[in-house]
Design a protein around this motif. Sequence first.
Motif, PDB file in Angstrom:
ATOM      1  N   GLY A  72     -14.195  -9.242  94.350  1.00 34.98           N
ATOM      2  CA  GLY A  72     -15.259  -8.700  95.090  1.00 34.98           C
ATOM      3  C   GLY A  72     -14.695  -7.582  96.261  1.00 34.98           C
ATOM      4  N   LEU A  73     -13.407  -7.329  96.245  1.00 34.28           N
ATOM      5  CA  LEU A  73     -12.637  -6.751  97.213  1.00 34.28           C
ATOM      6  C   LEU A  73     -12.760  -5.182  96.776  1.00 34.28           C
ATOM      7  N   ALA A  74     -12.967  -4.157  98.041  1.00 30.66           N
ATOM      8  CA  ALA A  74     -13.010  -2.750  97.823  1.00 30.66           C
ATOM      9  C   ALA A  74     -11.447  -2.374  97.882  1.00 30.66           C
ATOM     10  N   VAL A  75     -11.070  -1.629  97.118  1.00 32.29           N
ATOM     11  CA  VAL A  75      -9.608  -1.357  96.639  1.00 32.29           C
ATOM     12  C   VAL A  75      -9.341   0.196  96.781  1.00 32.29           C
ATOM     13  N   HIS A  76      -8.413   0.534  97.794  1.00 34.04           N
ATOM     14  CA  HIS A  76      -8.329   2.066  97.815  1.00 34.04           C
ATOM     15  C   HIS A  76      -6.721   2.250  97.681  1.00 34.04           C
ATOM     16  N   VAL A  77      -6.496   2.906  96.754  1.00 31.40           N
ATOM     17  CA  VAL A  77      -4.890   3.180  96.235  1.00 31.40           C
ATOM     18  C   VAL A  77      -4.391   4.067  97.115  1.00 31.40           C
ATOM     19  N   PHE A  78      -3.086   4.162  97.495  1.00 29.70           N
ATOM     20  CA  PHE A  78      -2.192   4.904  98.133  1.00 29.70           C
ATOM     21  C   PHE A  78      -0.800   4.890  97.546  1.00 29.70           C
ATOM     22  N   SER A  79      -0.647   5.911  96.699  1.00 28.77           N
ATOM     23  CA  SER A  79       0.825   6.216  95.999  1.00 28.77           C
ATOM     24  C   SER A  79       1.965   6.631  96.563  1.00 28.77           C
ATOM     25  N   VAL A  80       3.028   6.230  96.672  1.00 29.12           N
ATOM     26  CA  VAL A  80       4.082   6.590  97.302  1.00 29.12           C
ATOM     27  C   VAL A  80       5.106   7.327  96.337  1.00 29.12           C
ATOM     28  N   ASP A  81       5.388   8.832  96.514  1.00 30.60           N
ATOM     29  CA  ASP A  81       6.366   9.221  95.564  1.00 30.60           C
ATOM     30  C   ASP A  81       7.782   9.467  96.082  1.00 30.60           C
ATOM     31  N   GLY A  82       8.278   8.787  95.889  1.00 32.48           N
ATOM     32  CA  GLY A  82       9.530   8.637  96.375  1.00 32.48           C
ATOM     33  C   GLY A  82       9.891   7.709  97.487  1.00 32.48           C
ATOM     34  N   GLU A  83      11.061   7.691  98.498  1.00 34.91           N
ATOM     35  CA  GLU A  83      11.169   6.944  99.365  1.00 34.91           C
ATOM     36  C   GLU A  83      10.137   7.220 100.810  1.00 34.91           C
ATOM     37  N   PRO A  84       9.801   6.288 101.389  1.00 38.68           N
ATOM     38  CA  PRO A  84       8.716   6.692 102.492  1.00 38.68           C
ATOM     39  C   PRO A  84       9.421   7.349 103.673  1.00 38.68           C
ATOM     40  N   THR A  85       8.725   8.154 104.225  1.00 40.54           N
ATOM     41  CA  THR A  85       8.806   9.260 105.391  1.00 40.54           C
ATOM     42  C   THR A  85       7.971   9.120 106.409  1.00 40.54           C
ATOM     43  N   VAL A  86       8.352   9.417 107.624  1.00 44.53           N
ATOM     44  CA  VAL A  86       7.700   9.395 108.974  1.00 44.53           C
ATOM     45  C   VAL A  86       6.241  10.259 108.686  1.00 44.53           C
ATOM     46  N   GLU A  87       6.345  11.107 107.696  1.00 44.87           N
ATOM     47  CA  GLU A  87       5.123  12.182 107.361  1.00 44.87           C
ATOM     48  C   GLU A  87       4.009  11.186 106.425  1.00 44.87           C
ATOM     49  N   LEU A  88       4.655  10.468 105.446  1.00 44.90           N
ATOM     50  CA  LEU A  88       4.008   9.753 104.714  1.00 44.90           C
ATOM     51  C   LEU A  88       3.312   8.679 105.252  1.00 44.90           C
ATOM     52  N   ALA A  89       4.164   8.054 106.451  1.00 38.06           N
ATOM     53  CA  ALA A  89       3.333   7.172 107.394  1.00 38.06           C
ATOM     54  C   ALA A  89       2.128   7.612 108.086  1.00 38.06           C
ATOM     55  N   ARG A  90       2.132   8.668 108.460  1.00 36.60           N
ATOM     56  CA  ARG A  90       1.037   9.071 109.337  1.00 36.60           C
ATOM     57  C   ARG A  90      -0.208   9.445 108.392  1.00 36.60           C
ATOM     58  N   GLU A  91       0.308   9.983 107.164  1.00 35.80           N
ATOM     59  CA  GLU A  91      -0.731  10.238 105.942  1.00 35.80           C
ATOM     60  C   GLU A  91      -1.584   8.805 105.701  1.00 35.80           C
ATOM     61  N   GLY A  92      -0.696   7.773 105.570  1.00 36.61           N
ATOM     62  CA  GLY A  92      -1.086   6.575 104.911  1.00 36.61           C
ATOM     63  C   GLY A  92      -1.848   5.898 106.184  1.00 36.61           C
ATOM     64  N   THR A  93      -1.603   6.034 107.399  1.00 41.32           N
ATOM     65  CA  THR A  93      -2.074   5.415 108.580  1.00 41.32           C
ATOM     66  C   THR A  93      -3.446   5.791 108.583  1.00 41.32           C
TER      67      THR A  93
ATOM     68  N   THR B  50      11.317  -9.379 104.577  1.00 42.11           N
ATOM     69  CA  THR B  50      12.077  -8.772 105.731  1.00 42.11           C
ATOM     70  C   THR B  50      11.127  -8.287 106.718  1.00 42.11           C
ATOM     71  N   ARG B  51      11.532  -8.184 108.133  1.00 43.10           N
ATOM     72  CA  ARG B  51      10.544  -7.651 109.219  1.00 43.10           C
ATOM     73  C   ARG B  51      10.952  -6.298 109.447  1.00 43.10           C
ATOM     74  N   ASN B  52      11.461  -5.390 108.714  1.00 46.59           N
ATOM     75  CA  ASN B  52      11.368  -3.930 109.072  1.00 46.59           C
ATOM     76  C   ASN B  52      10.966  -3.125 107.943  1.00 46.59           C
ATOM     77  N   ALA B  53      10.892  -1.955 108.110  1.00 47.82           N
ATOM     78  CA  ALA B  53      10.521  -0.882 107.210  1.00 47.82           C
ATOM     79  C   ALA B  53      11.145   0.379 107.462  1.00 47.82           C
ATOM     80  N   VAL B  54      11.732   0.948 106.252  1.00 52.69           N
ATOM     81  CA  VAL B  54      12.894   1.898 106.493  1.00 52.69           C
ATOM     82  C   VAL B  54      11.826   3.068 106.366  1.00 52.69           C
ATOM     83  N   LEU B  55      11.947   4.352 107.150  1.00 51.35           N
ATOM     84  CA  LEU B  55      11.314   5.626 107.164  1.00 51.35           C
ATOM     85  C   LEU B  55      12.421   6.895 107.084  1.00 51.35           C
ATOM     86  N   GLY B  56      12.158   7.701 106.081  1.00 53.08           N
ATOM     87  CA  GLY B  56      13.211   8.817 106.491  1.00 53.08           C
ATOM     88  C   GLY B  56      12.097   9.962 107.334  1.00 53.08           C
TER      89      GLY B  56
END
Length: 389
Positions: free
Chosen positions: A59-80, A150-156
């Motif tokens: 019963g969950l609504a699911v929205h997919v967000f695909s990551v192409d390569g290692e995450p970046t600051v720009e991708l984090a903005r888009e995903g947020t 872990t308690r961190n996330a690495v962004l390029g």
Amino acid sequence: MSAPTSFEFATATRVVFGPGRLTEAPDAVRALGATRVLMVTGKDASRARPLHEALERQGLAVHVFSVDGEPTVELAREGTARVAEAGCDAVVAFGGGSALDAGKALAALAANGGDPLDYLEVIGRGQPLTRPSLPFVAIPTTAGTGSEVTRNAVLGSKDAKVKASLRSPHMLPRVALVDPDLLAGAPAAVLASSGMDALSQLIEPFLSGRANPLTDALAREGMRRSARSLRRAVLERPDAAAREDLALASLFGGLCLANAGLGAVHGFAAPVGGMFDAPHGAVCAALLPAVLDVNLRALRARAPGHASTSRFQELAALLTGTADARPEDAVTWVDALRTALGVPGLGRYGLTEAQVPALVAKAKGASSMKANPLVLTDAELTEIALRSL
């Protein structure tokens, strides 16, 4: 008399491990009170389709967000922005370390607001993340980063050409679900680079000045499992026993690094990953032999009484399976493993000798470098970089 033991240990609220346990993920997500889920995947979201459908059956609504390569600051903005637009109240990440780090970052940023650079270490403003992340479930499909605990996330950062971390106790996943069966069919190159990453994340905390009895126990067990199974898994394909060993080695490495720190391998890996399109695990594999050798020589020369100096012999015994192994045997063993697995040097990704001084300057400021057994000189850091080309 030695000083009294004192330490803290933090990890995911709940760790679920075992073959076939992916089937428990939908119930675990639902138990967190979720109704609308952002599911973060790698470049190819098709592998996550069965999980996607299972979540929807709950019963969950699911929205997919695909990551192409290692995450970046720009991708984090888009995903947020995607989390906000879809009204998601939980994040599930299914994939390798990149997907897990991206999911972890999005869960934190969506709850705290602002821009990634408000909170990033080294290149950002380093402000604390004060609010708990959205409920986050991490499901690794590779065995390398240990990001599920872990308690961190690495962004390029494309602008700064470096990688840096978002870091907070609030970022620890609510559920880490590790199913070794998800390693079946993984490409040999992925097993090699991720497995060497996991091994480095067991070795560096074991040698760190922040090591404690709990991380030591996990590191010893993880190194034994990696040493007996990684080469066989890559060269002969992983059977069930090897998959379990690699998944546990990765999980234990994540627990160790989160609670005892890392060292020069990851101190270099952060800027290398920012400067070049290079897979993190392969970078760590290329650096590990030279880092171990230089650290051993530096400890003997400048800190012979350091606890890490004597630990090199135990490290060698754990890796080689020979009780009377010499400290140097650890370096030889790791270098031979890297060669056998076909992991290339950093020159493969574009690093040249002329770029080494800039790399050394960036590596000195990396947060992981702070947990190296001792401060390395510029000459020693330069030697590591040159030998890793």
